[in-house]
Design a protein around this motif. Sequence first.
Motif, PDB file in Angstrom:
ATOM      1  N   ARG B  86      -3.884   8.081  12.611  1.00  0.00           N
ATOM      2  CA  ARG B  86      -3.719   6.710  13.077  1.00  0.00           C
ATOM      3  C   ARG B  86      -2.555   6.114  12.316  1.00  0.00           C
ATOM      4  O   ARG B  86      -2.369   6.393  11.145  1.00  0.00           O
ATOM      5  N   SER B  88      -0.592   4.064  10.016  1.00  0.00           N
ATOM      6  CA  SER B  88      -1.239   3.453   8.863  1.00  0.00           C
ATOM      7  C   SER B  88      -0.285   2.741   7.912  1.00  0.00           C
ATOM      8  O   SER B  88      -0.497   2.727   6.720  1.00  0.00           O
ATOM      9  N   LEU B  89       0.763   2.161   8.472  1.00  0.00           N
ATOM     10  CA  LEU B  89       1.555   1.250   7.654  1.00  0.00           C
ATOM     11  C   LEU B  89       1.087  -0.166   7.975  1.00  0.00           C
ATOM     12  O   LEU B  89       0.337  -0.373   8.917  1.00  0.00           O
ATOM     13  N   TYR B  90       1.548  -1.133   7.196  1.00  0.00           N
ATOM     14  CA  TYR B  90       1.111  -2.504   7.443  1.00  0.00           C
ATOM     15  C   TYR B  90       2.094  -3.216   8.353  1.00  0.00           C
ATOM     16  O   TYR B  90       3.251  -3.413   8.009  1.00  0.00           O
ATOM     17  N   ASN B  91       1.597  -3.591   9.537  1.00  0.00           N
ATOM     18  CA  ASN B  91       2.453  -4.216  10.541  1.00  0.00           C
ATOM     19  C   ASN B  91       3.026  -5.555  10.105  1.00  0.00           C
ATOM     20  O   ASN B  91       4.077  -5.963  10.561  1.00  0.00           O
ATOM     21  N   ASP B  92       2.295  -6.246   9.249  1.00  0.00           N
ATOM     22  CA  ASP B  92       2.759  -7.582   8.880  1.00  0.00           C
ATOM     23  C   ASP B  92       3.630  -7.564   7.622  1.00  0.00           C
ATOM     24  O   ASP B  92       3.957  -8.604   7.072  1.00  0.00           O
ATOM     25  N   LEU B  93       3.989  -6.358   7.163  1.00  0.00           N
ATOM     26  CA  LEU B  93       4.933  -6.266   6.046  1.00  0.00           C
ATOM     27  C   LEU B  93       6.230  -5.645   6.567  1.00  0.00           C
ATOM     28  O   LEU B  93       6.231  -4.940   7.572  1.00  0.00           O
ATOM     29  N   THR B  94       7.333  -5.897   5.862  1.00  0.00           N
ATOM     30  CA  THR B  94       8.600  -5.323   6.304  1.00  0.00           C
ATOM     31  C   THR B  94       8.684  -3.861   5.886  1.00  0.00           C
ATOM     32  O   THR B  94       7.854  -3.368   5.115  1.00  0.00           O
ATOM     33  N   GLU B  97       8.973  -3.674   2.169  1.00  0.00           N
ATOM     34  CA  GLU B  97       7.729  -4.002   1.458  1.00  0.00           C
ATOM     35  C   GLU B  97       6.715  -2.869   1.550  1.00  0.00           C
ATOM     36  O   GLU B  97       6.023  -2.551   0.578  1.00  0.00           O
ATOM     37  N   PHE B 101       5.321  -0.915  -1.664  1.00  0.00           N
ATOM     38  CA  PHE B 101       3.882  -0.880  -1.908  1.00  0.00           C
ATOM     39  C   PHE B 101       3.393   0.542  -2.150  1.00  0.00           C
ATOM     40  O   PHE B 101       2.717   0.823  -3.137  1.00  0.00           O
TER      41      PHE B 101
END
Lengths: 366, 246
Positions: B86, B88-94, B97, B101
């Motif tokens: 799936r 699995s990065l954060y959509n709301d981070l650039t 970022e 992270f």
Amino acid sequence: MKKQHNFLSFVKKETLHILRDVRTMMIVLLIPVVLMILFGFAISTEVNNLNIAVVAPTRTDGVRQSIERLANNPYFTFVGYINDEQIDPMLRSAKADAVVVFDSDYERLMAMRAEGMDTKPVMQFIFDASNTNVASAGAAYLQNVMTTDHSSQQLFEMHLLYNPQMKSAYNFVPGIMGLIFILICAMMTSVSIVREKEMGTMEVLLVSPVRPIKIILAKMIPYFVISCINLTTILLIARYILDVPMSGGVGSIIFLSLLYLLLALALGLLVSVISSSQVMALLLSAMVMMLPMMMLSGMVFPLENLPKVLSPLPYIVPARWYIEAIRKVMIMGLPLTAVLKEISILCLMTVVLLGVSLKKFNDKLE
Amino acid sequence: MNDPIISVRKLTKRFGDFTAVNAISFDVERGEIFGFLGANGAGKTTAMRMLCGLSFPTSGSGRVAGFDVMREGEKIKRHIGYMSQRFSLYNDLTVWENMQFFAGIYGMSQRESIARSNELLQRLNFAAEKDTLVGSLPLGWKQKLSFVIATIHNPGIVFLDEPTGGVDPITRRQFWELIYEAADSGTTIFVTTHYMDEAEYCSRVSIMVDGEVRALDTPANLKKQFAAETMDEVFRTLARGAKRGE
């Protein structure tokens, strides 16, 4: 040093999530303000602006004095003199909330009473009781206003301690605090943890060398900070806008609140461990935590009214103990030593909740 | 450094009466692209979880990246990369970022992680999108980004769990070029997939059926062994005998 860095980058990432979602953040920061203003001013159990009509067949000096007293009282509005036939239409059309009817023999009866004789009642209150709260509170006020210094046979003298003006803000501020912290610490934290499960990012985090417990801790920190901001806002509004006394000292209030925040975080952790989707976490928080909290914390309904079967329930609602302690410290001005029982119960609950949820959390990982 | 990066012997995982993985043994050499195939429910995921230090084997032994799967799960985690099936990065981070992270949680210092992120962005030709929110990237780019982020801490081995699910053929092709590049620079690739054409790209392929490794060789040898034209045929022949359903 290295460990420090990986934890910090976690906290930073969580903070970014919150900052990115401007709308949610605004809501979270504004909810306490709105609730405080709402409960403090708009929604109150005080009876204000009660419209009173008067039936006075003889307008003697005594009657006039009584009516003057009524008209000058800020809680009542004198809407005018009416006659017997108008009583019903006035109430039906909601032009008056209550009607005061003076006996036509008012002066003579009062004089007889002054000599200590028993007489028939000198006046009658007719209330629109379709709203029972307004009617009962209003009747009590009205009776007070109309009987002072009139009846020579005063049997009781009443003193209202701690909240002499019966301001409902005094009652609601502790309640709102209990509610807000559960909302932010428990609900927001659990939703944010479950979101990672739902998105699949939790999997990647678990494969990384970060200890699972650190993932959780890092999530709690930003919400803890937000709750502290909220606590400040609430206390400022309570003190300077709603004039709540805070007589037990701000330090004690903050101490109690921090303890309660910890408890709320533990609750949030438990919810997040149990639930597998954000919807479930929300429902669990709303139905299992918020509703009973509102009903059983004594914030809205007096706990003494609970049926016997349900009476043990409030003992397990954390908010109840917090609200009770805050009420004692904030309104009654008692020192912390007076709420040792509440403090120890809150501590015990925190320890148990933390224990259970950490245990469950570790079981889930395998 | 010439010992195999993965070496497992009779690795077994039981859940109650159910044996999810039954005594599997194999080696993966350094720099190899190792295809780990199997139908749904064959035990692939469970096997991979054990190799990643996420779950303790019931019995057997094994070493991954030089550490014991029984006792050193935490150390294994630090030395492997992992890309989930799936996104699995954060959509709301650039983009930046996200990179910072993940570098951070693998314990890289600020300076290391900045240098490494810049290097990876350069290699992807992606420096211009540094401050774009990941959520607004096209799927193919997200996938590539996930892959390079899985290798941000220079792990010896990267586990890819069905990395190309739902991606169009051209992007898949580009993705495999990235995999080759990483393998060329010495990173071992351990990849599960459902696409049999991708199996052809691997140096060696293992096929799991009912919790056991039924075949393990180079794609060419497997085709010869099963007298098949394609890997697809090999897989079908083996999977037909499966007793476990979905």
